[in-house]
Enzyme design. Sequence first.
Site, PDB file in Angstrom:
ATOM      1  N   GLU A 106     -12.412  -2.470  12.326  1.00 18.23           N
ATOM      2  CA  GLU A 106     -12.423  -1.753  11.048  1.00 18.23           C
ATOM      3  C   GLU A 106     -13.568  -2.220  10.157  1.00 18.23           C
ATOM      4  O   GLU A 106     -14.213  -1.416   9.502  1.00 18.23           O
ATOM      5  CB  GLU A 106     -11.080  -1.970  10.337  1.00 18.23           C
ATOM      6  N   GLU A 127       0.820  -1.217   0.000  1.00 13.28           N
ATOM      7  CA  GLU A 127       0.000   0.000   0.000  1.00 13.28           C
ATOM      8  C   GLU A 127       0.855   1.269   0.000  1.00 13.28           C
ATOM      9  O   GLU A 127       0.616   2.198   0.764  1.00 13.28           O
ATOM     10  CB  GLU A 127      -0.965  -0.011   1.195  1.00 13.28           C
ATOM     11  N   ASP A 140      -8.151  -9.245   4.165  1.00  8.76           N
ATOM     12  CA  ASP A 140      -7.958  -8.116   5.069  1.00  8.76           C
ATOM     13  C   ASP A 140      -9.012  -8.034   6.161  1.00  8.76           C
ATOM     14  O   ASP A 140      -9.887  -7.167   6.095  1.00  8.76           O
ATOM     15  CB  ASP A 140      -7.943  -6.808   4.258  1.00  8.76           C
TER      16      ASP A 140
HETATM   17  O1  GCW Z   1      -6.818  -3.152   6.869  1.00  5.40           O
HETATM   18  C1  GCW Z   1      -6.115  -2.327   5.991  1.00  5.40           C
HETATM   19  C2  GCW Z   1      -6.456  -0.944   6.419  1.00  5.40           C
HETATM   20  C3  GCW Z   1      -5.328   0.035   6.389  1.00  5.40           C
HETATM   21  C4  GCW Z   1      -4.120  -0.608   7.059  1.00  5.40           C
HETATM   22  C5  GCW Z   1      -3.730  -1.839   6.259  1.00  5.40           C
HETATM   23  C6  GCW Z   1      -2.593  -2.617   6.891  1.00  5.40           C
HETATM   24  C7  GCW Z   1      -2.426   0.347   8.438  1.00  5.40           C
HETATM   25  O2  GCW Z   1      -7.544  -0.494   5.682  1.00  5.40           O
HETATM   26  O3  GCW Z   1      -5.748   1.187   7.053  1.00  5.40           O
HETATM   27  O4  GCW Z   1      -3.044   0.280   7.197  1.00  5.40           O
HETATM   28  O5  GCW Z   1      -4.806  -2.725   6.152  1.00  5.40           O
HETATM   29  O6  GCW Z   1      -2.888  -3.573   7.589  1.00  5.40           O
HETATM   30  O7  GCW Z   1      -1.442  -2.280   6.696  1.00  5.40           O
END
Ligand code: GCW
Length: 669
Positions: free
Chosen positions: A369, A268, A341
């Site tokens: 989240e 990312e 995720d």
């Molecule tokens: O779950 C996703 C999130 C991001 C997060 C990323 C990660 C810290 O949307 O906000 O960033 O994964 O785990 O690195």
Amino acid sequence: MINRILLGLFFCGCGLTASAENGSNLWLRQEPSCQATVVCDITSPVIDVARKELASLWKGGEVILRISADREHYGLGDEGYTIRSAGNDIILESSAEKGLLYAAYHLLRLQAEGNDCKNLNISESPLYEYRILNHWDNIDGTVERGYAGKSLWKWEELPSVISPAYEKYARANASIGINGTVLNNVNASIEILSDKYLDKVKALSDIFRPYGIKVYLSVNFASPMKLGGLDTADPMDEKVAEWWKRKVHEIYSLIPDFGGFLVKANSEGQPGPCDYGRTHAQGANMLASALKPYGGIVMWRAFVYSPTDDDRAKQAYLEFKPLDGKFLDNVIVQVKNGPIDFQPREPYSPLFGSMPHTPLMVEFQITQEYLGHSNHLAYLAPMWKEFYEYVSPYSIKAVAGVANIGDDVNWCGHDFAQSNWYAFGRLAWNPELSSSQIAREWLMQTFTDESEFLNPVEEMMLESREAVVDYMMPLGLHHIFAWNHHYGPEPWCEIPGARADWLPSYYHCADREGIGFDRTTTGSDAVSQYPDSLAAVFNSLSSCPEEFLLWFHHVSWDHKLKSGNTLWDELCYKYQTGVEKAQEFCEVWNQMSDYVDSERYQAIANRLKIQADDAVWWKDACLEYFRTFSRMKYPSGVDKPVFRLKELKKVKLPISNYECPSEDILPRK
Ligand code: GCW
């Protein structure tokens, strides 16, 4: 004898008035009684904490703390202990001080739960050496995916101003066996390694040390350039390795028991070794070599995916499996529980079991989240236990949990979200504990031990995560959230120019024929990353567990499921069940006002109402949208939609990924 009594009085917290019932005391709510005599011939910061807790809170006779002469004390290690009754006295024994601290908290927990502590004969030791919270806290005070206010760490005031919350935080963690904390976000700022910030980090670690908690930091792989002024961060460049060595030396001269680094690299947009054509192993090993002489570790995250490949669920495995055996022995590869995720439900990540020569640790997400932020009640122990049904707890090295803690008065936003912090710690200590036992322990300590309260509320907790799955994404659906904030539904979301794998349609694949992501051998073939026997189960439409059906299969709308219902009808019933469950939770809670103080009772009632209303929003959004593909009717027993799709498509929550939405901005009728 007089000395002993004096000691007890000296350390006791008597005279402190109990604070209001606002949730700030977490599960640590015993009133000081100051009657215990604590016998121990050692004085040290860790022992002093154990002594102070017992002197203040233990209501029985004498407690004797003893470091065992045999170094291993029955093979229980440094953190393990025994607790034995001897007449009216209790003997706590361990081979090290930390073990005595945990023994003290164990004894106090038994008391808080109303146990008769007369015939104790307990041996305990944690399964994992590393039981770590990951804070996604930024140095500007925001918390990524944090829904409980601002960061607990007041960086601007540190190191000169020390908030009393820091010690309370340490105490809460120690009471459930958490022994490490990564202070900052994995999307790591460069400044955290500057001299100025390291002094602040030192101040926190000094407070945490007596509670057995080590501090770790997330580091930005490009630090040697941005902080050190080098022209590269290539891990094979000697200047770079040298820079890290010096930095690590500097850290350990301030914090001699510093734990190590957590790294999000080439993920990312974060920098990493792949920017220089190097592997994750080369990057991790360079840092590990710098930390090795001091006993520090590197936790290297496997959360990687790129927009180019066909199936995001396969990518971490494809990138990391070939590196098995290539990491130094003080590197642990940190893998999220599922391959995508932190969705409400995912199958386990196939990396577990696929890297036999590399220590792996699981990363759970305590912060919600994807499970309704701190508005929804979702007790997560059942989700984590589900992971352990597939991955033996004994096959992994350590556990991390993304914290749900902020500076809100009750720490976690929702009072019930405290149970997830609690459950994370308890399961990290002993993954064999049941969700039910942990829920009960927590409820008894946090509220009351009256069975009229415990039975229904425990049941509500145990059902809550499944309810969330049902009203958000049942039958293996995943990632159909609204863009960016991940709170509400947006299965229709299209953002021009956005990465395909950040859009819901990539995951649900709904069309006229059916719905679901085909990951079978004739689809993306993600199934083949699992062991053969399991791959065969997932690969077949008839044997795939229905909770993972649309994760692995694109299924036609009229396909018959085990219940005899068509897929469409079953989907409708699942959403309906989720809505009904959320409504039922409100009713259960409404019966509990006699057992809970009014402040917490009301706060929880308000949030349960939000949850029940949101469940309707989720159901309507998803079913109305998917109906445009299935063109089928709602079966009987499923409520008519309250909202129209057109209206719901207009909903845009004005919140960032640092916030939990308030009631007034949510779609309501
Ligand atoms: O779950 C996703 C999130 C991001 C997060 C990323 C990660 C810290 O949307 O906000 O960033 O994964 O785990 O690195």
